[in-house]
Design a protein around this motif. Structure first.
Motif, PDB file in Angstrom:
ATOM      1  N   LEU A 243      44.649  47.796  40.005  1.00 38.19           N
ATOM      2  CA  LEU A 243      43.389  47.411  39.376  1.00 38.19           C
ATOM      3  C   LEU A 243      42.657  46.343  40.189  1.00 38.19           C
ATOM      4  N   MET A 244      43.411  45.490  40.869  1.00 35.93           N
ATOM      5  CA  MET A 244      42.784  44.494  41.748  1.00 35.93           C
ATOM      6  C   MET A 244      41.987  45.191  42.846  1.00 35.93           C
ATOM      7  N   ILE A 245      42.595  46.205  43.476  1.00 37.11           N
ATOM      8  CA  ILE A 245      41.938  46.898  44.573  1.00 37.11           C
ATOM      9  C   ILE A 245      40.825  47.810  44.069  1.00 37.11           C
ATOM     10  N   ILE A 246      41.109  48.572  43.012  1.00 39.02           N
ATOM     11  CA  ILE A 246      40.117  49.515  42.494  1.00 39.02           C
ATOM     12  C   ILE A 246      38.848  48.791  42.040  1.00 39.02           C
ATOM     13  N   SER A 247      39.021  47.651  41.388  1.00 33.82           N
ATOM     14  CA  SER A 247      37.863  46.931  40.858  1.00 33.82           C
ATOM     15  C   SER A 247      37.029  46.258  41.944  1.00 33.82           C
ATOM     16  N   GLN A 248      37.653  45.976  43.106  1.00 34.75           N
ATOM     17  CA  GLN A 248      36.964  45.226  44.159  1.00 34.75           C
ATOM     18  C   GLN A 248      36.882  45.999  45.465  1.00 34.75           C
ATOM     19  N   ARG A 375      38.516  34.816  45.615  1.00 37.34           N
ATOM     20  CA  ARG A 375      37.345  34.982  46.487  1.00 37.34           C
ATOM     21  C   ARG A 375      36.362  33.845  46.302  1.00 37.34           C
ATOM     22  N   ALA A 376      36.155  33.432  45.051  1.00 39.90           N
ATOM     23  CA  ALA A 376      35.201  32.361  44.770  1.00 39.90           C
ATOM     24  C   ALA A 376      35.674  31.014  45.290  1.00 39.90           C
ATOM     25  N   SER A 377      36.982  30.774  45.227  1.00 43.93           N
ATOM     26  CA  SER A 377      37.504  29.460  45.621  1.00 43.93           C
ATOM     27  C   SER A 377      37.813  29.343  47.110  1.00 43.93           C
ATOM     28  N   SER A 378      38.213  30.448  47.736  1.00 44.52           N
ATOM     29  CA  SER A 378      38.629  30.366  49.144  1.00 44.52           C
ATOM     30  C   SER A 378      37.706  31.094  50.106  1.00 44.52           C
ATOM     31  N   GLY A 379      36.829  31.928  49.574  1.00 46.91           N
ATOM     32  CA  GLY A 379      35.928  32.668  50.442  1.00 46.91           C
ATOM     33  C   GLY A 379      36.518  33.953  50.988  1.00 46.91           C
ATOM     34  N   GLY A 380      37.709  34.306  50.534  1.00 48.33           N
ATOM     35  CA  GLY A 380      38.366  35.527  50.996  1.00 48.33           C
ATOM     36  C   GLY A 380      39.379  36.021  49.986  1.00 48.33           C
ATOM     37  N   TYR A 381      40.075  37.109  50.334  1.00 47.90           N
ATOM     38  CA  TYR A 381      41.002  37.743  49.397  1.00 47.90           C
ATOM     39  C   TYR A 381      42.472  37.609  49.793  1.00 47.90           C
ATOM     40  N   VAL A 382      42.751  36.942  50.904  1.00 46.45           N
ATOM     41  CA  VAL A 382      44.114  36.912  51.449  1.00 46.45           C
ATOM     42  C   VAL A 382      45.134  36.406  50.431  1.00 46.45           C
ATOM     43  N   THR A 383      44.847  35.292  49.786  1.00 46.95           N
ATOM     44  CA  THR A 383      45.790  34.730  48.811  1.00 46.95           C
ATOM     45  C   THR A 383      46.033  35.698  47.652  1.00 46.95           C
ATOM     46  N   ALA A 384      44.986  36.389  47.218  1.00 49.23           N
ATOM     47  CA  ALA A 384      45.132  37.368  46.135  1.00 49.23           C
ATOM     48  C   ALA A 384      46.068  38.493  46.554  1.00 49.23           C
ATOM     49  N   PHE A 385      45.962  38.938  47.798  1.00 50.20           N
ATOM     50  CA  PHE A 385      46.836  39.999  48.298  1.00 50.20           C
ATOM     51  C   PHE A 385      48.293  39.541  48.332  1.00 50.20           C
ATOM     52  N   ILE A 386      48.498  38.309  48.734  1.00 55.23           N
ATOM     53  CA  ILE A 386      49.863  37.766  48.795  1.00 55.23           C
ATOM     54  C   ILE A 386      50.458  37.679  47.387  1.00 55.23           C
ATOM     55  N   VAL A 387      49.655  37.218  46.429  1.00 58.11           N
ATOM     56  CA  VAL A 387      50.106  37.142  45.036  1.00 58.11           C
ATOM     57  C   VAL A 387      50.501  38.531  44.538  1.00 58.11           C
TER      58      VAL A 387
END
Length: 416
Positions: A243-248, A375-387
């Motif tokens: 859902l993280m990937i599909i939504s974004q 994305r809003a706090s870091s400017g990217g998605y890397v941390t979200a992917f790691i989580v």
């Protein structure tokens, strides 16, 4: 025509019905025209976020009526529940064609459509699985694939209709069409006989891989079983990355690979195809190698793929990785109706799976929210992917816990 043959008509009807209600996930096609319409009729600039709240509302109501619909159809049969659902779902879409405010949109597309969607889905999935104890995984995958196909088939059709007749007339036309298809389809859906077994089929001996308990539990008994909560976490984890990937997907593709919105839209379509295909593929695989073996492989693939997104150098590689994640997400959605019936029995699977599906609802909030917040706090998605990768690894561990617990339960049952 014997029951062994008629059950395939039930499956076909259920798939077509699910294709209609799966169109609820085609919101992205309606979003921009709806914003323009609302801004025009209200004289106030309506934001995309305000309009999209209708989609969020429909997803929140879906799991609620899945539980209610599951309970009713377990007692009275699925045919009339689906028929009533046709009025609610089709009516919600039809009434959206008269939208003059966001409040009206929330009540029609959000509340009514969401209520009808959950009511119908609980019946088409649970009842069909009961008809196929010999092919639970494959059939659950087929039924849920119909749901996923709605988000592939409807967008180009709706887009063409909007161009020719406008957004409001499109909703009214689709609402009528959905009602007719679902209502007619409901008359081909018969109630699965209690404990149904197709003639000539002998249930295989339970194994740790299949985790078939052979015991029918009520929802109260299911909630008192610790395994339920582990499985709830497992479906939530399985849906989180997908859902993280599909939504974004479009935004991630544009940002990480620097492609245009038109090119990113191709990736969105490919991901939708993988999502649908995963429900069929993994459903069949789980029947062959066992649910927990299939789940373990899916969590591994998902963990590796979502972590790989942290350093994706090209668009083509992004599409491959995102499709693998969607393939596994679809597999989770396809397997869990069968797994719920395996663990807690098919008799009460309508309400039991409705409760289990709440794990999906939680993931539907947490997955996209995590991506958007990071994305809003870091400017990217890397941390979200790691989580997401770490969470998938937890899913692998939980699968082994349930596998071990299931094996012990089966050994105890055998001794008794």
């Amino acid at each position: 025509m014997d029951l062994k043959t008629k059950r395939w008509l039930v499956l076909i009807a259920s798939v077509l019905i699910n294709l209609c209600i799966g169109s609820g996930y085609a919101w992205s096609v309606f979003a921009k025209p709806m914003v323009a319409h609302l801004s025009s009729v209200t004289g106030v600039a309506v934001t995309a976020a305000a309009a999209t709240l209708a989609f969020t509302i429909s997803n929140l109501f879906g799991p609620v009526t899945m539980i209610i619909g599951g309970s009713v159809q377990d007692k009275f049969g699925p045919r009339w529940v689906i028929f009533v659902g046709a009025f609610i779902f089709g009516g919600g879409v039809f009434l959206t064609g008269f939208t003059t405010s966001t409040t009206w949109l929330y009540l029609s597309y959000g509340t009514l459509m969401g209520l009808g969607m959950g009511l119908i889905y609980s019946c088409t999935i649970a009842n069909t699985v009961k008809f196929f104890p010999d092919k639970r995984g494959l059939v659950a995958g087929l039924a849920t694939a119909g749901y996923g196909t709605g988000s592939i088939v409807v967008p180009p059709l709706a887009n063409s209709m909007i161009s020719s007749m406008g957004i409001m007339a499109t909703f009214r036309t689709l609402g009528i069409a959905y009602f007719i298809i679902i209502a007619l389809g409901s008359f081909f859906v018969m109630t699965a006989p209690p404990g149904y077994k197709p003639e000539g089929w002998t249930p295989p001996a339970p194994s740790a891989g299949s985790a078939v308990s052979g015991v029918d539990k009520t929802w109260k008994q299911m909630l008192s079983d610790p395994i339920f909560y582990v499985l709830l976490l497992m479906i939530m984890i399985g849906a989180f990355s997908g859902l993280m990937i599909i939504s974004q997907a479009s935004a991630i593709a544009q940002e990480t690979t620097k492609v245009t919105a038109a090119v990113a839209a191709v990736a969105v379509s490919m991901i939708a195809l993988a999502n649908t295909g995963g429900r069929l593929f993994w459903g069949w695989v789980s029947d062959v190698i066992g649910r927990y073996n299939a789940l373990t492989i899916m969590y591994i693939i998902s963990a590796v793929s979502v972590f790989a997104l942290t350093a994706t150098p090209s668009y083509s590689l992004f599409v491959v990785e995102a499709m693998l994640i969607a393939l596994c997400f679809g597999g989770i959605m396809g397997i869990f109706p069968a797994l719920t019936a395996d663990m807690f029995g098919p008799k009460n699977n309508g309400v039991n799976y409705g409760i289990m599906f709440s794990g999906f609802a939680i993931a539907a909030y947490l997955g996209p929210m995590t991506a958007a917040s990071v994305r809003a706090s870091s400017g990217g998605y890397v941390t979200a992917f790691i989580v997401a990768a770490v969470i998938s690894i937890v899913g692998i561990l939980l699968t082994q816990v349930v596998r071990s617990k299931s094996k012990k339960m089966q050994e105890a049952t055998a001794k008794a």
